[in-house]
Design an enzyme around this catalytic site. Structure first.
Site, PDB file in Angstrom:
ATOM      1  NE  ARG A  39      22.802  48.119  20.130  1.00 16.37           N
ATOM      2  CZ  ARG A  39      23.874  47.480  20.512  1.00 16.37           C
ATOM      3  NH1 ARG A  39      23.841  46.169  20.711  1.00 16.37           N
ATOM      4  NH2 ARG A  39      24.998  48.097  20.720  1.00 16.37           N
ATOM      5  CG  LEU A  53      27.502  54.687  23.479  1.00 10.79           C
ATOM      6  CD1 LEU A  53      28.367  55.864  23.912  1.00 10.79           C
ATOM      7  CD2 LEU A  53      26.536  54.277  24.586  1.00 10.79           C
ATOM      8  CG  HIS A  80      40.069  51.627  20.092  1.00  9.93           C
ATOM      9  ND1 HIS A  80      39.130  50.615  20.144  1.00  9.93           N
ATOM     10  CD2 HIS A  80      40.980  51.264  19.151  1.00  9.93           C
ATOM     11  CE1 HIS A  80      39.456  49.687  19.256  1.00  9.93           C
ATOM     12  NE2 HIS A  80      40.569  50.050  18.644  1.00  9.93           N
ATOM     13  CG  ASP A 126      31.706  59.284  14.492  1.00  5.25           C
ATOM     14  OD1 ASP A 126      31.767  58.060  14.802  1.00  5.25           O
ATOM     15  OD2 ASP A 126      32.364  59.774  13.550  1.00  5.25           O
ATOM     16  CB  ALA A 127      26.697  57.498  13.896  1.00  2.00           C
ATOM     17  N   GLY A 128      29.762  56.009  14.049  1.00  2.00           N
ATOM     18  CA  GLY A 128      30.514  54.857  13.558  1.00  2.00           C
ATOM     19  C   GLY A 128      31.176  54.076  14.687  1.00  2.00           C
TER      20      GLY A 128
HETATM   21  C1  GAR Z   1      40.647  49.246  27.571  1.00  2.00           C
HETATM   22  O1  GAR Z   1      41.899  48.873  27.023  1.00  2.00           O
HETATM   23  C2  GAR Z   1      39.785  49.888  26.503  1.00  2.00           C
HETATM   24  O2  GAR Z   1      40.488  50.639  25.572  1.00  2.00           O
HETATM   25  C3  GAR Z   1      39.179  48.682  25.863  1.00  2.00           C
HETATM   26  O3  GAR Z   1      38.843  47.851  26.924  1.00  2.00           O
HETATM   27  C4  GAR Z   1      39.826  48.023  27.946  1.00  2.00           C
HETATM   28  C5  GAR Z   1      39.110  48.212  29.262  1.00  2.00           C
HETATM   29  O4  GAR Z   1      39.980  48.093  30.330  1.00  2.00           O
HETATM   30  N1  GAR Z   1      38.060  49.048  25.061  1.00  2.00           N
HETATM   31  C6  GAR Z   1      37.816  48.531  23.878  1.00  2.00           C
HETATM   32  O5  GAR Z   1      38.463  47.623  23.397  1.00  2.00           O
HETATM   33  C7  GAR Z   1      36.628  49.134  23.158  1.00  2.00           C
HETATM   34  N2  GAR Z   1      36.699  48.862  21.759  1.00  2.00           N
HETATM   35  P1  GAR Z   1      39.519  48.479  31.799  1.00  2.00           P
HETATM   36  O6  GAR Z   1      38.132  47.832  32.030  1.00  2.00           O
HETATM   37  O7  GAR Z   1      40.562  47.889  32.699  1.00  2.00           O
HETATM   38  O8  GAR Z   1      39.453  49.967  31.888  1.00  2.00           O
END
Ligand code: GAR
Length: 196
Positions: free
Chosen positions: A67, A95, A109, A141-143
């Site tokens: 990784r 990341l 998110h 951040d790192a979390g």
């Molecule tokens: C979005 O709703 C984004 O918030 C989510 O994936 C979708 C991507 O949609 N991300 C996560 O769940 C990350 N934890 P898109 O490819 O149509 O932009």
């Protein structure tokens, strides 16, 4: 006129958030998508980028021994574009320290953090029975989805919602939120202090 905010956008899926950013840029928003990176082949996001003439790259964890090697390789790919900001828009990988040590990253998110972090924010919120959920844009951040919150938008859960119907309504808000946040970050660059 101030220089546009130079972005690299990271995607894993359909890329509708990326599309909103590209559309806003085309309509005169103060940012410029330099490149789009993905963690897998064949994403809709990379297709959307290519059809706009935006360069794309793929960096797959599985192509690296560790990784940490992937983290270093992704950092080099990002470094090559020298972006002001990296945007994680549906990028389904955590990341690593090399990327985060070299680049400012924002993430979008599909839940109201700190509730329902992780890869299944919509499913988890629905399963919990919340009546209001939404989306969050935050510094990375790192979390896992723990960084400082920049902006949030609320979305009501309707009777009969499925993960899909709810996620689609969240994504309408999310796309507008992301464009608004990037516009604000372009206008006020006080966040651009040197990385420690
Ligand atoms: C979005 O709703 C984004 O918030 C989510 O994936 C979708 C991507 O949609 N991300 C996560 O769940 C990350 N934890 P898109 O490819 O149509 O932009």
């Amino acid at each position: 006129m101030t220089e546009p905010l130079r972005l690299v956008v990271l995607v894993s899926g359909s890329g509708s958030n990326l599309q909103a950013v590209l559309d806003a840029e085309a309509a005169g928003a103060p940012f410029l998508v330099l490149a789009v990176g993905a963690d897998r082949d064949g994403t809709g996001g990379a297709e959307r980028a290519s059809s706009r003439g935006v360069p794309t790259f793929v960096s797959r964890v599985a192509d690296h021994d560790t990784r940490a090697d992937w983290d270093a390789a992704l950092t080099r790919l990002l470094d090559a574009y020298d972006p002001d900001l990296v945007v994680s828009a549906g990028f389904m990988k955590v990341l690593g320290p090399a990327v985060l040590g070299a680049h400012r990253v924002v993430n979008t998110h599909p839940a109201l953090l700190p509730s329902f972090p992780g890869a299944h924010g919509v499913r988890d919120a629905l399963a919990h029975g919340v009546r209001v959920t939404g989306c969050t844009c935050h510094w990375v951040d790192a979390g896992v989805d723990t960084g400082p919150i920049i902006e949030q938008r609320a979305v009501r859960v309707e009777d009969g919602d499925t993960v899909e119907t709810l996620h689609e309504r969240i994504k309408v808000e999310e796309r507008a939120m992301l464009v608004d946040v990037l516009t604000r970050l372009a206008a006020d660059r006080s966040w651009r202090t040197p990385l420690p």
